[in-house]
Scaffold this motif. Structure first.
Motif, short mmCIF file in Angstrom:
data_model
loop_
_atom_site.label_atom_id
_atom_site.label_comp_id
_atom_site.label_asym_id
_atom_site.label_seq_id
_atom_site.Cartn_x
_atom_site.Cartn_y
_atom_site.Cartn_z
N GLY A 31 1.07 15.32 2.16
CA GLY A 31 0.88 14.49 3.34
C GLY A 31 1.81 13.30 3.36
O GLY A 31 2.69 13.15 2.50
N SER A 32 1.61 12.47 4.33
CA SER A 32 2.46 11.29 4.53
C SER A 32 1.90 10.09 3.78
O SER A 32 0.68 10.00 3.56
N PRO A 33 2.74 9.14 3.41
CA PRO A 33 2.25 7.93 2.78
C PRO A 33 1.49 7.07 3.79
O PRO A 33 1.68 7.20 5.00
N ALA A 34 0.65 6.21 3.28
CA ALA A 34 -0.09 5.27 4.13
C ALA A 34 0.29 3.85 3.72
O ALA A 34 0.61 3.59 2.56
N TYR A 35 0.22 2.94 4.67
CA TYR A 35 0.64 1.56 4.47
C TYR A 35 -0.33 0.68 5.25
O TYR A 35 -0.49 0.89 6.45
N ALA A 36 -0.97 -0.27 4.57
CA ALA A 36 -1.96 -1.09 5.26
C ALA A 36 -2.02 -2.50 4.66
O ALA A 36 -1.72 -2.69 3.48
N HIS A 37 -2.44 -3.42 5.48
CA HIS A 37 -2.62 -4.80 5.03
C HIS A 37 -3.98 -4.95 4.36
O HIS A 37 -4.99 -4.48 4.88
N ASP A 38 -4.00 -5.60 3.20
CA ASP A 38 -5.25 -5.88 2.49
C ASP A 38 -5.60 -7.34 2.76
O ASP A 38 -5.01 -8.25 2.18
N PRO A 39 -6.56 -7.60 3.66
CA PRO A 39 -6.86 -8.99 4.02
C PRO A 39 -7.47 -9.79 2.87
O PRO A 39 -7.34 -11.01 2.84
N ALA A 40 -8.08 -9.13 1.92
CA ALA A 40 -8.68 -9.84 0.79
C ALA A 40 -7.62 -10.50 -0.09
O ALA A 40 -7.84 -11.58 -0.64
N THR A 41 -6.47 -9.84 -0.23
CA THR A 41 -5.41 -10.37 -1.09
C THR A 41 -4.20 -10.87 -0.31
O THR A 41 -3.31 -11.50 -0.87
N GLY A 42 -4.16 -10.55 1.00
CA GLY A 42 -3.04 -10.95 1.83
C GLY A 42 -1.77 -10.16 1.55
O GLY A 42 -0.68 -10.62 1.86
N THR A 43 -1.90 -8.99 0.95
CA THR A 43 -0.73 -8.17 0.61
C THR A 43 -0.76 -6.85 1.38
O THR A 43 -1.80 -6.43 1.88
N MET A 44 0.40 -6.22 1.42
CA MET A 44 0.49 -4.86 1.96
C MET A 44 0.27 -3.90 0.81
O MET A 44 0.71 -4.14 -0.31
N ARG A 45 -0.46 -2.80 1.08
CA ARG A 45 -0.74 -1.79 0.06
C ARG A 45 -0.24 -0.45 0.55
O ARG A 45 -0.25 -0.16 1.74
N CYS A 46 0.19 0.37 -0.40
CA CYS A 46 0.70 1.71 -0.12
C CYS A 46 -0.20 2.74 -0.79
O CYS A 46 -0.83 2.46 -1.81
#
Length: 67
Positions: A31-46
Motif C-alpha cells: 500500500g501507500s505510505p501515510a502522513y499525518a500531524h500528531d497534535p500531541a507532539t506537534g510533529t508530522m508522523r509517517c
C-alpha cells in the motif's frame, strides 16, 4: 505465512532508514505510505505497511522485526 508490519515514526530521515532496512531484509511495501500531524507532539508522523512471506505457522509470540 505472510507477515505484516506497520512501520511508524516521526517524519525524519530515521523513518526512511527504518523502511529501507526492512526492504533490505526482504520485506515488501504494502500500500501507500501515510502522513499525518500528531497534535500531541506537534510533529508530522509517517507510516508504511510492509509484508513478507516466511516459512512456518503464525505464532502470536513471534517478533516480527526479527523475520
Amino acid at each position: 505465512m505472510r507477515a505484516y508490519r506497520l512501520l511508524t515514526a516521526e517524519d525524519t530521515a530515521a523513518f526512511c532508514h527504518k523502511v529501507t532496512e526492512a526492504l533490505s531484509k526482504g520485506w515488501e511495501l504494502h500500500g501507500s505510505p501515510a502522513y499525518a500531524h500528531d497534535p500531541a507532539t506537534g510533529t508530522m508522523r509517517c507510516a508504511q505497511a510492509v509484508i513478507k512471506d516466511v516459512e512456518g505457522e503464525y505464532d502470536p509470540e513471534i517478533r516480527l522485526g526479527s523475520l
